[in-house]
Scaffold this active site. Structure first.
Site, PDB file in Angstrom:
ATOM      1  N   ARG A 191      -0.775  32.592 -24.216  1.00 50.40           N
ATOM      2  CA  ARG A 191      -2.144  33.086 -24.370  1.00 50.40           C
ATOM      3  C   ARG A 191      -2.693  32.600 -25.708  1.00 50.40           C
ATOM      4  O   ARG A 191      -1.934  32.335 -26.643  1.00 50.40           O
ATOM      5  CB  ARG A 191      -2.174  34.613 -24.343  1.00 50.40           C
ATOM      6  CG  ARG A 191      -1.636  35.237 -23.066  1.00 50.40           C
ATOM      7  CD  ARG A 191      -1.585  36.750 -23.221  1.00 50.40           C
ATOM      8  NE  ARG A 191      -1.172  37.414 -21.992  1.00 50.40           N
ATOM      9  CZ  ARG A 191       0.092  37.691 -21.667  1.00 50.40           C
ATOM     10  NH1 ARG A 191       1.066  37.351 -22.500  1.00 50.40           N
ATOM     11  NH2 ARG A 191       0.394  38.295 -20.538  1.00 50.40           N
ATOM     12  N   LYS A 250       1.779  39.999 -25.389  1.00 46.06           N
ATOM     13  CA  LYS A 250       0.771  41.016 -25.097  1.00 46.06           C
ATOM     14  C   LYS A 250       1.406  42.155 -24.299  1.00 46.06           C
ATOM     15  O   LYS A 250       2.122  41.917 -23.328  1.00 46.06           O
ATOM     16  CB  LYS A 250      -0.363  40.391 -24.287  1.00 46.06           C
ATOM     17  CG  LYS A 250      -1.466  41.366 -23.888  1.00 46.06           C
ATOM     18  CD  LYS A 250      -2.501  40.669 -23.037  1.00 46.06           C
ATOM     19  CE  LYS A 250      -3.573  41.646 -22.547  1.00 46.06           C
ATOM     20  NZ  LYS A 250      -4.535  40.998 -21.649  1.00 46.06           N
ATOM     21  N   HIS A 261      -8.205  29.681 -21.766  1.00 44.40           N
ATOM     22  CA  HIS A 261      -7.429  30.519 -20.843  1.00 44.40           C
ATOM     23  C   HIS A 261      -7.125  29.778 -19.544  1.00 44.40           C
ATOM     24  O   HIS A 261      -6.075  29.991 -18.923  1.00 44.40           O
ATOM     25  CB  HIS A 261      -8.176  31.816 -20.540  1.00 44.40           C
ATOM     26  CG  HIS A 261      -7.298  32.850 -19.880  1.00 44.40           C
ATOM     27  ND1 HIS A 261      -6.191  33.393 -20.497  1.00 44.40           N
ATOM     28  CD2 HIS A 261      -7.347  33.413 -18.642  1.00 44.40           C
ATOM     29  CE1 HIS A 261      -5.607  34.260 -19.671  1.00 44.40           C
ATOM     30  NE2 HIS A 261      -6.287  34.284 -18.549  1.00 44.40           N
ATOM     31  N   ARG A 315      -3.969  27.899 -19.636  1.00 46.37           N
ATOM     32  CA  ARG A 315      -2.834  28.757 -19.260  1.00 46.37           C
ATOM     33  C   ARG A 315      -2.696  28.815 -17.738  1.00 46.37           C
ATOM     34  O   ARG A 315      -1.594  28.699 -17.203  1.00 46.37           O
ATOM     35  CB  ARG A 315      -3.043  30.149 -19.846  1.00 46.37           C
ATOM     36  CG  ARG A 315      -2.019  31.204 -19.423  1.00 46.37           C
ATOM     37  CD  ARG A 315      -2.275  32.466 -20.233  1.00 46.37           C
ATOM     38  NE  ARG A 315      -1.788  33.676 -19.586  1.00 46.37           N
ATOM     39  CZ  ARG A 315      -0.555  34.152 -19.694  1.00 46.37           C
ATOM     40  NH1 ARG A 315       0.340  33.488 -20.390  1.00 46.37           N
ATOM     41  NH2 ARG A 315      -0.206  35.282 -19.116  1.00 46.37           N
ATOM     42  N   HIS A 359       3.863  38.324 -17.767  1.00 49.49           N
ATOM     43  CA  HIS A 359       3.117  39.283 -16.960  1.00 49.49           C
ATOM     44  C   HIS A 359       3.893  40.589 -16.833  1.00 49.49           C
ATOM     45  O   HIS A 359       5.124  40.588 -16.778  1.00 49.49           O
ATOM     46  CB  HIS A 359       2.870  38.730 -15.554  1.00 49.49           C
ATOM     47  CG  HIS A 359       1.829  37.668 -15.512  1.00 49.49           C
ATOM     48  ND1 HIS A 359       1.718  36.760 -14.470  1.00 49.49           N
ATOM     49  CD2 HIS A 359       0.835  37.347 -16.378  1.00 49.49           C
ATOM     50  CE1 HIS A 359       0.714  35.941 -14.709  1.00 49.49           C
ATOM     51  NE2 HIS A 359       0.157  36.279 -15.859  1.00 49.49           N
ATOM     52  N   TYR A 362      -1.108  32.536  -8.581  1.00 45.28           N
ATOM     53  CA  TYR A 362      -0.643  31.147  -8.544  1.00 45.28           C
ATOM     54  C   TYR A 362       0.016  30.815  -7.214  1.00 45.28           C
ATOM     55  O   TYR A 362       0.056  29.652  -6.810  1.00 45.28           O
ATOM     56  CB  TYR A 362       0.288  30.889  -9.732  1.00 45.28           C
ATOM     57  CG  TYR A 362      -0.384  31.331 -11.001  1.00 45.28           C
ATOM     58  CD1 TYR A 362      -1.523  30.665 -11.469  1.00 45.28           C
ATOM     59  CD2 TYR A 362       0.038  32.459 -11.691  1.00 45.28           C
ATOM     60  CE1 TYR A 362      -2.194  31.111 -12.596  1.00 45.28           C
ATOM     61  CE2 TYR A 362      -0.629  32.901 -12.826  1.00 45.28           C
ATOM     62  CZ  TYR A 362      -1.741  32.231 -13.264  1.00 45.28           C
ATOM     63  OH  TYR A 362      -2.417  32.663 -14.368  1.00 45.28           O
TER      64      TYR A 362
END
Length: 364
Positions: A205, A229, A308, A311, A333, A342
């Site tokens: 990120r 994150k 982004h 990514r 994630h 994806y």
């Protein structure tokens, strides 16, 4: 702790005393589980709601800090509908459906805590009536819908390498008539290409890229150590692999980092900017990286491409060669539900690749 988390924690501590006592109690309850950045978003959402309550005459409080539990207990469903309309239709800064959903979710979390978890000295719930329990918050984005929106707006196949190559060479040719742009490109091209290459080969990120320090990098083992994150153990950095393609780009940038950007030894940041007129370099900002990628993307012919979406580009490419669980871990994630995006993107990518192969094999 990351740079952003430190800033958000300071901001959170400054704004929290302006909240009612029961909000302060709720935030303290949530501190072990949520990052300062998330808690700061909660505070902003409560500031908006309490300000609206007072503006509509639904509370006689002179300030947000004076909002009472009774103010919340006596709200009607019409009031919540009115607040939702306010968020979506106000003339200035109307909120998207995603933002409205998030703001209502923040209120639900607070009301749930006050009515189901927190209790007074007699062991009764602080909030006797929870109006937010009646509010249904629908899921806005399904993975399939998000994948459909991304199609055609990310880099695919050879474009990942071509974009990095364009930053190294092509952009300079496109702006050679503009002396200022050409000078800036000549100064920063190795750094800028390195940042793009790193994201396209690791899926970091932008906030994770900004917070990287030089000693977080292990080039030989193709490893980075990052604050991910949503991970709230601030003493632990997660090891994240990057692919071989980024290794040379990182090595080249590192050879220039100190001399070209006049980087003082006390500056730990991996990616450095040298502002005009400054005598020494400092950590690049999130906005600078975002604007840098947009600048190159427009000239490259991908105007929708953002940092982004780099990514997303990595994740789509990576998922073609790995399963959903490895992709989830690589991207950091919280659940595979997010990673399903994806799966939908690559289903279409793979079907198109098969079609192209069949077309090439058919006799002309």
């Amino acid at each position: 702790m990351s740079i952003q988390k430190t800033t958000d924690r300071i901001n959170l501590d400054q704004r929290l005393p302006q909240m009612p006592w029961f909000v302060q109690q709720f935030i303290d309850y949530k501190r072990p589980d949520l990052s300062p950045s998330t808690l700061l978003e909660y505070i902003r959402d409560y500031e908006s709601f309490f300000g609206w309550l007072r503006g509509e005459g639904l509370s006689v409080a002179a300030s947000n800090a004076e909002i009472t539990l009774l103010d919340l207990e006596t709200l009607h469903m019409d009031s919540i509908v009115g607040y939702r309309l306010y968020l979506t239709t106000r003339a200035e800064k109307a909120n998207t459906r995603v933002t409205v959903s998030r703001k209502l979710s923040a209120l639900r979390s607070l009301f749930h805590y006050l009515s189901q978890i927190a209790e007074d000295e007699n062991f009764y719930p602080l909030l006797k009536r929870n109006i937010m329990a009646k509010v249904e918050i629908k899921r806005i984005h399904k993975p399939k819908d998000t994948a459909a929106k991304l199609k055609g707006k990310i880099l695919e196949d050879e474009e990942l390498l071509e974009f990095v190559g364009y930053i190294y060479e092509g952009y300079g040719k496109d702006v050679e008539a503009n002396k200022q742009a050409a000078y800036s490109w000549q100064l920063n091209r190795e750094r800028d290409a390195c940042i793009a290459s790193l994201i396209l080969n690791s899926g970091l990120r932008v906030s994770e890229v900004v917070n990287l320090n030089a000693d977080d990098l292990d080039v030989n083992n193709k490893l980075l150590y990052v604050f991910r994150k949503g991970h709230n153990d601030e003493t632990f950095k997660t090891p994240v692999y990057f692919r071989e393609q980024a290794k040379d780009d990182l090595s080249l940038y590192l050879s220039l980092r100190q001399t070209r950007y006049k980087t003082p030894k006390r500056e730990k940041a991996l990616f450095i900017a040298l502002p005009n007129g400054s005598t020494e370099g400092k950590r690049m900002t999130k906005r600078a990286i975002q604007e840098m990628i947009i600048k190159y993307a427009k000239r490259f012919g991908k105007p929708y491409l953002t940092v982004h979406k780099l990514r997303h580009s990595f994740a789509t490419d990576y998922y073609l060669q790995n399963d959903i669980y490895r992709t989830k871990e690589q991207l950091g994630h919280a659940s595979t539900e997010t990673t399903e995006i994806y799966a939908h993107l690559t289903d279409k990518t793979m079907s198109e690749a098969i079609e192209r192969r069949l077309d090439n094999e058919l006799p002309q």
